[in-house]
Design a protein around this motif. Structure first.
Motif, mmCIF file in Angstrom:
data_model
loop_
_atom_site.group_PDB
_atom_site.id
_atom_site.type_symbol
_atom_site.label_atom_id
_atom_site.label_comp_id
_atom_site.label_asym_id
_atom_site.label_seq_id
_atom_site.Cartn_x
_atom_site.Cartn_y
_atom_site.Cartn_z
ATOM 1 N N ASP A 32 0.820 -1.218 0.000
ATOM 2 C CA ASP A 32 0.000 0.000 0.000
ATOM 3 C C ASP A 32 0.853 1.268 0.000
ATOM 4 O O ASP A 32 0.421 2.317 -0.457
ATOM 5 N N ARG A 33 2.072 1.147 0.510
ATOM 6 C CA ARG A 33 3.003 2.287 0.551
ATOM 7 C C ARG A 33 3.934 2.291 -0.660
ATOM 8 O O ARG A 33 4.914 3.009 -0.687
ATOM 9 N N TYR A 34 3.627 1.445 -1.644
ATOM 10 C CA TYR A 34 4.392 1.343 -2.894
ATOM 11 C C TYR A 34 5.842 0.922 -2.671
ATOM 12 O O TYR A 34 6.739 1.336 -3.401
ATOM 13 N N VAL A 35 6.057 0.105 -1.667
ATOM 14 C CA VAL A 35 7.379 -0.461 -1.426
ATOM 15 C C VAL A 35 7.540 -1.652 -2.366
ATOM 16 O O VAL A 35 6.667 -2.520 -2.433
ATOM 17 N N GLN A 36 8.642 -1.679 -3.105
ATOM 18 C CA GLN A 36 8.903 -2.802 -4.003
ATOM 19 C C GLN A 36 9.348 -4.000 -3.181
ATOM 20 O O GLN A 36 10.301 -3.916 -2.417
ATOM 21 N N ILE A 37 8.667 -5.100 -3.337
ATOM 22 C CA ILE A 37 8.942 -6.305 -2.569
ATOM 23 C C ILE A 37 9.456 -7.387 -3.515
ATOM 24 O O ILE A 37 8.936 -7.553 -4.616
ATOM 25 N N ALA A 38 10.460 -8.096 -3.056
ATOM 26 C CA ALA A 38 10.981 -9.228 -3.818
ATOM 27 C C ALA A 38 11.058 -10.432 -2.891
ATOM 28 O O ALA A 38 11.549 -10.326 -1.771
ATOM 29 N N PHE A 39 10.539 -11.550 -3.358
ATOM 30 C CA PHE A 39 10.674 -12.813 -2.641
ATOM 31 C C PHE A 39 11.862 -13.546 -3.236
ATOM 32 O O PHE A 39 11.859 -13.884 -4.415
ATOM 33 N N LEU A 40 12.878 -13.785 -2.433
ATOM 34 C CA LEU A 40 14.019 -14.598 -2.825
ATOM 35 C C LEU A 40 13.974 -15.828 -1.938
ATOM 36 O O LEU A 40 14.113 -15.705 -0.716
ATOM 37 N N SER A 41 13.736 -16.979 -2.530
ATOM 38 C CA SER A 41 13.485 -18.148 -1.702
ATOM 39 C C SER A 41 14.052 -19.413 -2.314
ATOM 40 O O SER A 41 14.059 -19.582 -3.523
ATOM 41 N N ASN A 42 14.496 -20.310 -1.444
ATOM 42 C CA ASN A 42 14.818 -21.681 -1.819
ATOM 43 C C ASN A 42 13.531 -22.474 -1.632
ATOM 44 O O ASN A 42 13.098 -22.704 -0.521
ATOM 45 N N MET A 43 12.913 -22.812 -2.726
ATOM 46 C CA MET A 43 11.636 -23.504 -2.646
ATOM 47 C C MET A 43 11.522 -24.459 -3.828
ATOM 48 O O MET A 43 11.947 -24.132 -4.929
ATOM 49 N N GLY A 44 10.932 -25.605 -3.585
ATOM 50 C CA GLY A 44 10.699 -26.568 -4.652
ATOM 51 C C GLY A 44 9.419 -26.252 -5.415
ATOM 52 O O GLY A 44 8.579 -25.475 -4.953
ATOM 53 N N GLN A 45 9.267 -26.890 -6.575
ATOM 54 C CA GLN A 45 8.106 -26.649 -7.438
ATOM 55 C C GLN A 45 6.785 -26.940 -6.725
ATOM 56 O O GLN A 45 5.836 -26.171 -6.851
ATOM 57 N N GLU A 46 6.711 -28.051 -6.002
ATOM 58 C CA GLU A 46 5.456 -28.424 -5.347
ATOM 59 C C GLU A 46 5.031 -27.405 -4.301
ATOM 60 O O GLU A 46 3.869 -27.010 -4.237
ATOM 61 N N HIS A 47 5.952 -27.015 -3.481
ATOM 62 C CA HIS A 47 5.693 -26.038 -2.426
ATOM 63 C C HIS A 47 5.270 -24.703 -3.049
ATOM 64 O O HIS A 47 4.293 -24.086 -2.619
ATOM 65 N N LEU A 48 5.987 -24.276 -4.059
ATOM 66 C CA LEU A 48 5.687 -23.015 -4.729
ATOM 67 C C LEU A 48 4.302 -23.050 -5.370
ATOM 68 O O LEU A 48 3.515 -22.102 -5.238
ATOM 69 N N LYS A 49 3.991 -24.142 -6.046
ATOM 70 C CA LYS A 49 2.678 -24.281 -6.683
ATOM 71 C C LYS A 49 1.563 -24.201 -5.646
ATOM 72 O O LYS A 49 0.544 -23.536 -5.848
ATOM 73 N N HIS A 50 1.761 -24.866 -4.521
ATOM 74 C CA HIS A 50 0.769 -24.843 -3.442
ATOM 75 C C HIS A 50 0.566 -23.418 -2.916
ATOM 76 O O HIS A 50 -0.569 -22.963 -2.761
ATOM 77 N N LEU A 51 1.660 -22.726 -2.635
ATOM 78 C CA LEU A 51 1.534 -21.365 -2.099
ATOM 79 C C LEU A 51 0.889 -20.422 -3.105
ATOM 80 O O LEU A 51 0.039 -19.610 -2.744
ATOM 81 N N ARG A 52 1.283 -20.514 -4.359
ATOM 82 C CA ARG A 52 0.699 -19.628 -5.378
ATOM 83 C C ARG A 52 -0.802 -19.869 -5.550
ATOM 84 O O ARG A 52 -1.548 -18.928 -5.772
#
Length: 102
Positions: A24-44
Motif C-alpha cells: 500500500d506504501r508502494y514499497v517494491q517487494i521481492a521474494f528470494l526463496s529456496n523452494m521446490g516446485q510443489e511447495h511453490l505451486k501450493h503457495l501460489r
C-alpha cells in the motif's frame, strides 16, 4: 504430496498484513526463496494475493539456491533497479515467517 500436506495453515496473518501495508506504501517487494516446485505451486494457488505485485526469484525457477553467489547475482541481473538505489533499506524475512507464528 507429503511436503504440501505438512504446510501449516493458516498462513501467518500478521506477516501478510505487514506485506499488504508495504504494498500500500508502494514499497517494491521481492521474494528470494529456496523452494521446490510443489511447495511453490501450493503457495501460489492457496495464497495468490501474496504473490501479486511482488518480484519472485525462486530457486526452483532460477536454477540456483541461496546462499550461492549465482543466486544473488542472477537476481540483480534480472532486477537491475535493486542495484540503482543502494541507500534504500532492504529487509530480509525468513521464508518461514510467512507460515508460522512470530
Amino acid at each position: 504430496s507429503r511436503l504440501v500436506a505438512e504446510l501449516p495453515k493458516p498462513i501467518n496473518e500478521m506477516m501478510m498484513s505487514f506485506l499488504e501495508e508495504l504494498k500500500d506504501r508502494y514499497v517494491q517487494i521481492a521474494f528470494l526463496s529456496n523452494m521446490g516446485q510443489e511447495h511453490l505451486k501450493h503457495l501460489r494457488s492457496s495464497y495468490p494475493d501474496m504473490f501479486k505485485e511482488v518480484i519472485q526469484h525462486i530457486s526452483c525457477e532460477v536454477g540456483a539456491r541461496k546462499p550461492t553467489k549465482l543466486f544473488f547475482q542472477s537476481f540483480l541481473l534480472d532486477n537491475p533497479d535493486f542495484k540503482k538505489f543502494p541507500e534504500l533499506i532492504s529487509l530480509l524475512l525468513d521464508d518461514w515467517a510467512l507460515i508460522r507464528p512470530i
